[in-house]
Each structure stands twice: as structure tokens, then as C-alpha cells.
Design an enzyme around this catalytic site. Structure first.
Site, PDB file in Angstrom:
ATOM      1  N   GLU A  25      25.752  45.631  43.076  1.00 20.41           N
ATOM      2  CA  GLU A  25      25.161  45.540  44.419  1.00 20.41           C
ATOM      3  C   GLU A  25      24.744  46.899  44.974  1.00 20.41           C
ATOM      4  O   GLU A  25      24.901  47.166  46.161  1.00 20.41           O
ATOM      5  CB  GLU A  25      26.152  44.862  45.393  1.00 20.41           C
TER       6      GLU A  25
HETATM    7  C1  BMA Z   1      30.221  40.258  45.603  1.00 17.26           C
HETATM    8  C2  BMA Z   1      30.824  40.780  44.354  1.00 17.26           C
HETATM    9  C3  BMA Z   1      32.199  41.304  44.557  1.00 17.26           C
HETATM   10  C4  BMA Z   1      32.927  40.485  45.562  1.00 17.26           C
HETATM   11  C5  BMA Z   1      32.306  39.130  45.707  1.00 17.26           C
HETATM   12  C6  BMA Z   1      32.974  38.250  46.709  1.00 17.26           C
HETATM   13  O1  BMA Z   1      30.079  41.197  46.584  1.00 17.26           O
HETATM   14  O2  BMA Z   1      30.003  41.649  43.711  1.00 17.26           O
HETATM   15  O3  BMA Z   1      32.185  42.655  44.880  1.00 17.26           O
HETATM   16  O4  BMA Z   1      34.242  40.407  45.193  1.00 17.26           O
HETATM   17  O5  BMA Z   1      30.970  39.215  46.070  1.00 17.26           O
HETATM   18  O6  BMA Z   1      32.885  38.812  47.987  1.00 17.26           O
END
Ligand code: BMA
Length: 927
Positions: free
Chosen positions: A476
Site C-alpha cells: 500500500e
Molecule cells: C490492508 C493490509 C494490511 C491490513 C489489512 C487489514 O491495509 O495491507 O496492512 O492488515 O488491510 O486492515
């Protein structure tokens, strides 16, 4: 030679002198783990971490019990020393003696015989130190090796406090429990994450050795094998008619004699030689020797992911000829090409109805396929206790769940070789990532050099595995971190984007592409893909970012919405080429809670349960820990109450269990709705070609996004995933605002399939309703495509019926061939639609009955009085197994035979079968 020295040489003939080359495994040392500050001195082990040795010695309880995440904080604030004596037989006078550590977690200071050897600061690097001088001048015959680990939490804070240290605008750096993780090359989720605890463990977490070398001996400490089609470039679909290039490069310790040659032998798994000889183009520079050979296309069979063909593997043995210890390395390899195709949509694709923009999908051996899977997080907060058996159990769940790909998410640890080995055998594609996530990172020289070493080691270690399908820089980074900079500090975007590129493009790419022709890379999951590639540069990628044309579709999607009023609103789902994560959390089962909670805590909102919910984490942006944790609990409760009849059992434990289960039903229902939507996109203008849900498995027992609990028990989601990831599915798409209902058949077969779909309306008591929609439709569905088989408006078609008392059963039967096969096969699937939410539906007692069949490994479940929604076969604590179906619907009078598909463990000696319960949504709400 003493018996504890593992001889690793192979004498090629009796005429060759036996070398004194030896490799001594430091797990054989009698270690002591101590911290004088806490007055602790206990037997230690290697590989290990402080918590594990303290638990083994009885100093602390199992860290996973109760509130251990908080009560054991003293362990992570302490300094821990492993000390042990080396036997004199493990090293030699006069030769070279190396200490080799495959992993030290993280800030260590190493001494030998009272002399400082080195300090380390990266969990992900292999460290090797020439300790010949220290050993030859040591006056003890059993020199003491000491490895002292500092507190990563404290050191991270010290680094952050250094004058002139880099900072980032709020809220870019995501804090879960402990801040400043981005300064530390250590598993980022060790500092806390929204699905896990923050134990921040320390210790020698990987094996370590003493390599003792006489002159002209070498110790191969790492091996790169890169297998690709001649002319292949990363990120570019290769010419499948070209022969294979096999490129080998060995990292070694010791001195190579002049004129050293490399010999190779490629054999199949039954030891039949496919090719052998000397490698050509041998180059050698300090510490690295390599060469290549060509393997003709027809000489080997391809490796395919599960469900697409065989997982054919070969052994590649490489001998360094000329060394006195006849150094030899064998790697198990596979021949395949795997590319992430991010090229612009072609005119031909436009003519097929695909929306303009760019592709974003995978091609295996030149074939486009639909990626089905989930996201992998560290399976335990303590890696040294992750066994191959644990990985096998999880991989069983992956393939039994009809998944072919895992995204090994970016803020854990690089996966161990045994995990890739198993993935090679199971045919599971591992999308792998460098360990950076949900933060931007420093770019000072020392940090970049540290990362460069890490990348060089890991890329070379992992590249030979055919299951490796992709590398991404981190989690991300573009869609979240850079977007937040654009939002909160737009005037600084150029600076931070420049720093981002310095690390994730300029530093990583030349090392990755310099070692691997065979693997695609993107600096971020999620991203809009590349804008252009220029292979005249060692860093060929220019990112697209927001360089987009309106109406065009690019890249991956990542989607979460905790407002459950929107959960089934299809127009709220993202339209993209590939979905790499999406989800919502749910509770683990009562049986999992029983592993870690006192019975007094078996309540939905007991403080221990609530404080193990880290969705809004203790160190996160909110101020009050309990309020944070409660918010995540509330989201689950609201979702259940909104969409289903809420459990209300008089027995408090039964009520707790039913509530845990209800949150799992909502989770499964939501993921099913999204997966159907993404899969249907394979035949819509977005040409959507993958969905990987968040997340496969649990790191501990807590409310999380997982489908498989820490024990290996399947949540409802894992069963529903198995169902909806079948090759051919039928699914409803409902617009609650307009009342429009469309039903599509979607197939990910590689050739068209033909069949018919049937539709029958019932009321909840199972009486057929004479609704005027089609009862049967014949269709052909194209390769990796979708076709609409029903379109109606339920406001009209159900005008004369009670919407709360109408359900539609959809069935499909189609004939087609599995991927890569000509065999004809029948594919069937069924699905149910209800126009009103189940919370207001007129559910009736479906009269569920079940009995074990005489063989004892299957049971027959029947609904005798009405339609059973979300029928669930529950089994007690003590066994871990998977049925071949669960969480299904039954029409009145319908029977299903459910098989025990896999029994992983059973401490009840079979008694669990007597305590199975079968309930539907209706039963769950009865007192
Ligand atoms: C996204 C993932 C994780 C996180 C998940 C749930 O942000 O990449 O970093 O644990 O969602 O929030």
C-alpha cells in the site's frame, strides 16, 4: 573427526585427499539465555527467540494466553544474551574459520573469546564473519560465543530521536502498537498490526554455523538459479518457443583456486539425467562464481500451478571443480515463465470489448489465468516455532479451498526455503514482497546500503523456486502512503515521491533485475502499474501513478469499507483489473478462544476478547485503547444485527459461540459477494483477472480478517471461498435500489463451456412459488468469461408475493475441460438469492437432521421442514479437520452428503464425531 561435526564434502574418488572442510551447526551448542538485569539465566536454543526459550524454561507462560501481548512487555524491553562454548573440533588452526548467521533478529552484538566480532542491524540479512584471527589467538580450547540482542523498540526510538532524522507528515506512518518500526529492518508486524500482537521478539531466529575451511576449500553460503526463456526480460511476456537459459551464481566463502570450473547435472526426480556438462561463460569475482547453460525446450516438462497441469520439478546439481572440498550444491528447480502483464490494452483487446487502459494480470507459460487466493501473513508471531507441518496444513487448506495464489504480504518476514519448497510441490504461486508496508522509509546512505544487502541475499536465495510468481516492493505504498502525502502535505509530494523511488526503484530494481530475468516487479501493491519500460536503463520502470485517462482502467484494487450498510451494494465495489486485498474481520470460533481464554472470559465483550481486537490498534490514532478495540467489536455486532437475525441464546457460552459464528457468516457472505463481483469482471470491460482476499490465516487467536484460525480450523469464509472459487459458478447480482436482479454464469476454464442454468423460487417453508421468471436457460460461457443467464426486476416479478418469504435457488451444470486438458468434465454449482435481508426474512425451522453414514467418514444432512440457510456443521475442540462442504443452503427435503475431506489432528480419539452439531441460521437464533 568428532561425531558432532557434520561432514558436508563428498569424496569424488578415493584418490582425492579427504579435506578437513567442516560445517558445524550452532544448534548443537549448549546455549544459555540470560539477562542479568532481570536475573534470568535459563537454557537457550538456536534458532530461537527470547520469548520461546523463556516459555520453555517456565519463566513465562505461553505468550498467546490471555493478555500476554501486554503483560509480557518486560521481555521486549530487555537485553538478551545467548552464550555458548564452541568445541575446538569445529574450527581449525591455519585455515579460514567463518561464523555464518542466516538470520539475527535484529540488533545484535557478537563476541567470541571475549573479543568483539561485529554488530548487526537487519533481521533479513545473512551475516558472515571471518573469525580465524580471534580463534587462533584465543587461549581457551572452547571459546565462548556470545550474541547479545538489544530491545528493537528502544533502539527504534533512539534512531528516530537522532538529530536531523527524517520525519513524515501525519498520518503517513501507520503506528499499530510501537512507533518507529520504519527505521528498523525487522518484521514490521512485530511492532503490532491490526490482526496481531506486538511481542517484538529478539534472538538468533535462523540457523547459524561455523564453516571451517582449509586452503582451496569453499563454503557456498547462497545460490542463485535463474531459469528463463532466451531473450526474456522482466515484466515482458517472453517468446515461448525459445530455449531455456539456466543461469547459476554461487556466493561462497573461502578462496577459489585459479581456473575453477563449474559442472552441472540436471536430473528428474527419479535421478534420470536430462542434461549435464560444464557451465559456459563462467565469471568469478571475489566471493561469487557463476555460469550458464542452455536447456532445449523439449528436454523438460513445464511446471504448472495447481489445477493447471503438473508441478514437474528437477534437480540441478552444480559442482565447483578444482576446490579441495569438491563443493557441490543441489537446488530443486522448475521450468516455467510467469509474468505480470501491465502492457497497454491493445486494439485487439478493445475490439473484444475490453475497456482501454492497461492490463494487470498474470500469465503462466504464456497462458492467461484467473488468480484465486488470499493474503498470507506470518503464521506465528515467533517464526522459529513455525514448522513445515504447519505450512503443509495451511497449504492443504489453500489447495482444498480452490486457491492457486497467495500474496505473501510485505510486512512480515521473507518466507523460509521450506515454505517455497512446499509451494513448489503444491503448485501454489507465491506473490512475494520486500518487507516494507504502510509507511514511507528513510533513504540515508546507510539505510539504503542495508536494504541493498538484504535484497541481494533474499532475491538470490528465493529465485530458483518455480512457485515464486512476482516481487513487489511493499504494501500500500502508492495507493495509501503517497496518496496521503498528496492529501496532507501536497507541497512535499515531489520530495517524498523522489525518496520512494530512490528506495523502491533505484535501489531495489537494479539488484532484482540484475539477478533475475524471470520475475516481474512493482514497487507497490497496490498500484496503477507501470507507465513505460526502458531496458537501456538498469532501472527500466517509470510508474504510472495518476497518469490516467478518464474512462480507462488500470492496475489493482484494495478495498475495505467498515460501514456495513454498504456491504452488499455492488456499486460501492471497486472496478479494476485485479483485486489484491479486500475484507472485513470476524471472530474466531469458541473452540479457538478455548485455547487461550479462561472460561470467565467467554463473552463477546469480555475485556480480554476486546483487547485482543486490534483492528483499531492500541498504539494507533485513537487515544483510548479500550475504545479503539471496542470500535472493531462494534462493527462486527452492527453488521450481524443489520443483516441477520441475531443470536439470543440463554446459555451464555452457547450465545458467545453463536455470536462468534454469526460474525463469520457476515464475513463469508460479504467476501462471497465481492468474489462473485470480481470474477464476473473477467467478462466485463474491466477484464478483471484475480481476487486475493485479506487474509488466509491467523497469527494468533483474535478477531481478524482470517479464513483459517490459528489452530487450522476453517471459519465459514474458508468453506464459502472453496465454493465460490470453483471453475464454473452461478451468482446473483442485485441492485436493491432499482430491484434489478441479474444472474451470471462465470467460468475460469481456458476453453468455452456449455450448459444450462435452472431457477426455482420457494417460500421459506419450501413451497414452490410460481414466479414468472425463466425456469431454465441454456448457455455457452467463453474461456475465462461470464454470461448473463437471467435478468428480471424483483419488484415486478415478486409483486404478488411476500418478498420476505421468497428465495431463489439457482443451479448450473456445464460441460467443459479443466485448464490445460482435453478431458470433458461436468461442472456444477448452486447459489441462493433472497431479495430481503435475512434479518427481516420469514425464516422457519427447517427441521435439520443428520446422521453419520456407516463408513464413519461422511454424514448426511437433510432439511425436512423448510429451507435451511447457512447450514453449519460444528465440531468440538480437540480435532482439526475440514469437511468438503459447510455453510451451505438446503432446500426442503434436500439431502447433502458431507465428507470429512481432511483430518489434520484429533486429540479426542474419534470422540469428536459424537459431539457434532448441525444448525442453520434459524437454529442459531433459537434459545
Ligand atoms: C490492508 C493490509 C494490511 C491490513 C489489512 C487489514 O491495509 O495491507 O496492512 O492488515 O488491510 O486492515
Amino acid at each position: 573427526m568428532k561425531n558432532f561435526i557434520a561432514p558436508v564434502f563428498v569424496a569424488l574418488s578415493l584418490l582425492q585427499p579427504i579435506s578437513s572442510y567442516s560445517v558445524y551447526d550452532l544448534s548443537n551448542v549448549q546455549w544459555t539465555l540470560s539477562d542479568p538485569g532481570n536475573n534470568v539465566s535459563v537454557p537457550g536454543s538456536l534458532p530461537s527467540q527470547a520469548h520461546l526459550d523463556l516459555f520453555k524454561a517456565g519463566v513465562i507462560p505461553d505468550p498467546y494466553l490471555g493478555l500476554g501481548d501486554f503483560t509480557l512487555r518486560w521481555v521486549l524491553y530487555s537485553n538478551w544474551t545467548w552464550s555458548g562454548k564452541l568445541p575446538s573440533s569445529c574450527y581449525s588452526d591455519g585455515g579460514q574459520n567463518w561464523l555464518v548467521f542466516n538470520g539475527l533478529d535484529t540488533f545484535s552484538s557478537i563476541s567470541l573469546c571475549g573479543k568483539h566480532v561485529a554488530a548487526t542491524n537487519n533481521q533479513f540479512r545473512q551475516y558472515y564473519f571471518d573469525v580465524s584471527d580471534i580463534l587462533s589467538s584465543c587461549n581457551s580450547s572452547s571459546p565462548e560465543l556470545k550474541i547479545n540482542f538489544g530491545s528493537a523498540v528502544k533502539i527504534a526510538n533512539e534512531i528516530a530521536a537522532q538529530p536531523g532524522q527524517e520525519t513524515w507528515p501525519y498520518p503517513v506512518e501507520q503506528v499499530f502498537e510501537f512507533p518507529n518500526r520504519w527505521f528498523v529492518r525487522k518484521e514490521q508486524s512485530d511492532f503490532g498490526w491490526d490482526w496481531g500482537p506486538a511481542f517484538v521478539p529478539a534472538g538468533p531466529w535462523q540457523p547459524a554455523y561455523v564453516a571451517s575451511l582449509k586452503s582451496n576449500d569453499v563454503y557456498v553460503r547462497n545460490t542463485l538459479v535463474d531459469i528463463y526463456r532466451k531473450g526474456q526480460l522482466p515484466l515482458v511476456p517472453p517468446d515461448q518457443s525459445q530455449p531455456w537459459v539456466v543461469n547459476v551464481s554461487l556466493d561462497y566463502l573461502g578462496d577459489l583456486p585459479n581456473g575453477t570450473k563449474l559442472k552441472y547435472k540436471l536430473t528428474d526426480l527419479s535421478n534420470k539425467t536430462i542434461a549435464s556438462g560444464s557451465l559456459s561463460n563462467v565469471t568469478s569475482s571475489k566471493g561469487v562464481i557463476g555460469g550458464t547453460t542452455i536447456v532445449e525446450d523439449g528436454a523438460v516438462d513445464l511446471w504448472w500451478p495447481v489445477g493447471m497441469g503438473d508441478q514437474t520439478l528437477y534437480y540441478l546439481q552444480v559442482d565447483i571443480v578444482g576446490t579441495s572440498n569438491s563443493a557441490s550444491v543441489t537446488k530443486r528447480v522448475g521450468f516455467r515463465t510467469i509474468v505480470s502483464n501491465q502492457f497497454p490494452i491493445t486494439d485487439e483487446q478493445l475490439a473484444e470489448g475490453i475497456a482501454p487502459g492497461a492490463n494487470w494480470h498474470f500469465e503462466i507459460n504464456g497462458m492467461t489465468f484467473y488468480a484465486k487466493g488470499s493474503n498470507w501473513i506470518p503464521p506465528d508471531a515467533f517464526w522459529p516455532r513455525v514448522t513445515p507441518a504447519r505450512i503443509q496444513q495451511l497449504f492443504d487448506s489453500v489447495v482444498l479451498g480452490n486457491q492457486n495464489m497467495l500474496r505473501v504480504w510485505a510486512s512480515g518476514a521473507y518466507s523460509p526455503d521450506f515454505m517455497y519448497d512446499l509451494a513448489d510441490e503444491y503448485g501454489i504461486l507465491l506473490w512475494s514482497e520486500f518487507e516494507f508496508g504502510d509507511a514511507l522509509y528513510p533513504v540515508d546512505e546507510a539505510f539504503l546500503a542495508n536494504v541493498a544487502d538484504e535484497v541481494y541475499y533474499q532475491v538470490r536465495r528465493i529465485n530458483h523456486h518455480p512457485s515464486l510468481c512476482y516481487w513487489a516492493g511493499g504494501n500500500e505504498l502508492e495507493n495509501l502512503e503517497l496518496s496521503e502525502i498528496a492529501q496532507y502535505a501536497p507541497d512535499q509530494l515531489a520530495r517524498y515521491q523522489g525518496e520512494y523511488e530512490k528506495l523502491f526503484l533505484d535501489t531495489i530494481v537494479p539488484i532484482l533485475f540484475g539477478n533475475s530475468h524471470s520475475i516481474s516487479y512493482s514497487p507497490s501493491s497496490t498500484s496503477n502499474g507501470w507507465l513505460s519500460l526502458d531496458f537501456n536503463k538498469s532501472q527500466p520502470i517509470t510508474e504510472r501513478y495518476n497518469n490516467k485517462t478518464n474512462g480507462s482502467i488500470y492496475g489493482e484494487t484494495d478495498f475495505y469499507n467498515y460501514d456495513s450498510s454498504q456491504s452488499f451494494n455492488l456499486s460501492a465495489y471497486p472496478v479494476g483489473r485485479f483485486s489484491n486485498e479486500f475484507g472485513f474481520h470476524s471472530m474466531p470460533s469458541l473452540q479457538s478462544w478455548q485455547d487461550v481464554l479462561e472460561p470467565s472470559d467467554w463473552h463477546f465483550n469480555s475485556s480480554t476478547v476486546v483487547l485482543r481486537n486490534h483492528h483499531y490498534p492500541p498504539g494507533g490514532p485513537f487515544t483510548d485503547n479500550f475504545a479503539n478495540a471496542s470500535k472493531g467489536m462494534g462493527e462486527m455486532t452492527i453488521a450481524v444485527e443489520r443483516w441477520y437475525p441475531a443470536p439470543d441464546k440463554t446459555d451464555s457460552v452457547a450465545n458467545f459461540s453463536a455470536w462468534c459464528h454469526a460474525t463469520q457468516i457476515f464475513q463469508a457472505d460479504l467476501y462471497k459477494s465481492e468474489i462473485q463481483f470480481y470474477r464476473r469482471g473477467s467478462g466485463l470491460p474491466e477484464r478483471q483477472l484475480g481476487s486475493l482476499w485479506w487474509q488466509l490465516e491467523d497469527i494468533w487467536q483474535a478477531p481478524t480478517w482470517a479464513a483459517v484460525e490459528y489452530s487450522g480450523r476453517w471459519k465459514v469464509l474458508q468453506y464459502i471461498g472453496k465454493d465460490i472459487y470453483q471453475h464454473v459458478i452461478i451468482a446473483p447480482y442485485y441492485n436493491v435500489t432499482t430491484g434489478d436482479l441479474e444472474v451470471y454464469v462465470t467460468s475460469d476454464l481456458w476453453t468455452p463451456a456449455k450448459g444450462s442454468a435452472t431457477f426455482t423460487w420457494y417460500d421459506w417453508s419450501g413451497k414452490k412459488l410460481n414466479v414468472s421468471t425463466a425456469s431454465s436457460v441454456d448457455f455457452t460461457v467463453g474461456a475465462i468469461n461470464t454470461t448473463r443467464v437471467l435478468h428480471t426486476n424483483v419488484n415486478e416479478s415478486l409483486a404478488n408475493f411476500d418478498m420476505a418469504n421468497a428465495v431463489l435457488k439457482m443451479s448450473v451444470s456445464a460441460t467443459g475441460s479443466p485448464p490445460n486438458s482435453n478431458a470433458s468434465q461436468t461442472f456444477t454449482h448452486e447459489n441462493w438469492f433472497h431479495a430481503s435481508p435475512l434479518s427481516s426474512a420469514k425464516l422457519v425451522d427447517p427441521g435439520l437432521k443428520y446422521s453419520w453414514d456407516s463408513n464413519g467418514s461422511s454424514l448426511t444432512v437433510e432439511a425436512t421442514k423448510g429451507v435451511a440457510a447457512w447450514t453449519w456443521i460444528d465440531y468440538p475442540h480437540g480435532a482439526i479437520l475440514a469437511f468438503d462442504q459447510n455453510g451451505f443452503w438446503l432446500g426442503k427435503g434436500e439431502k447433502k452428503t458431507v465428507n470429512v475431506m481432511k483430518l489434520w489432528s484429533d486429540t479426542t480419539s474419534g470422540a469428536w464425531t459424537k459431539n457434532v452439531t448441525v444448525e442453520s441460521l434459524w437454529d442459531q437464533t433459537q434459545s
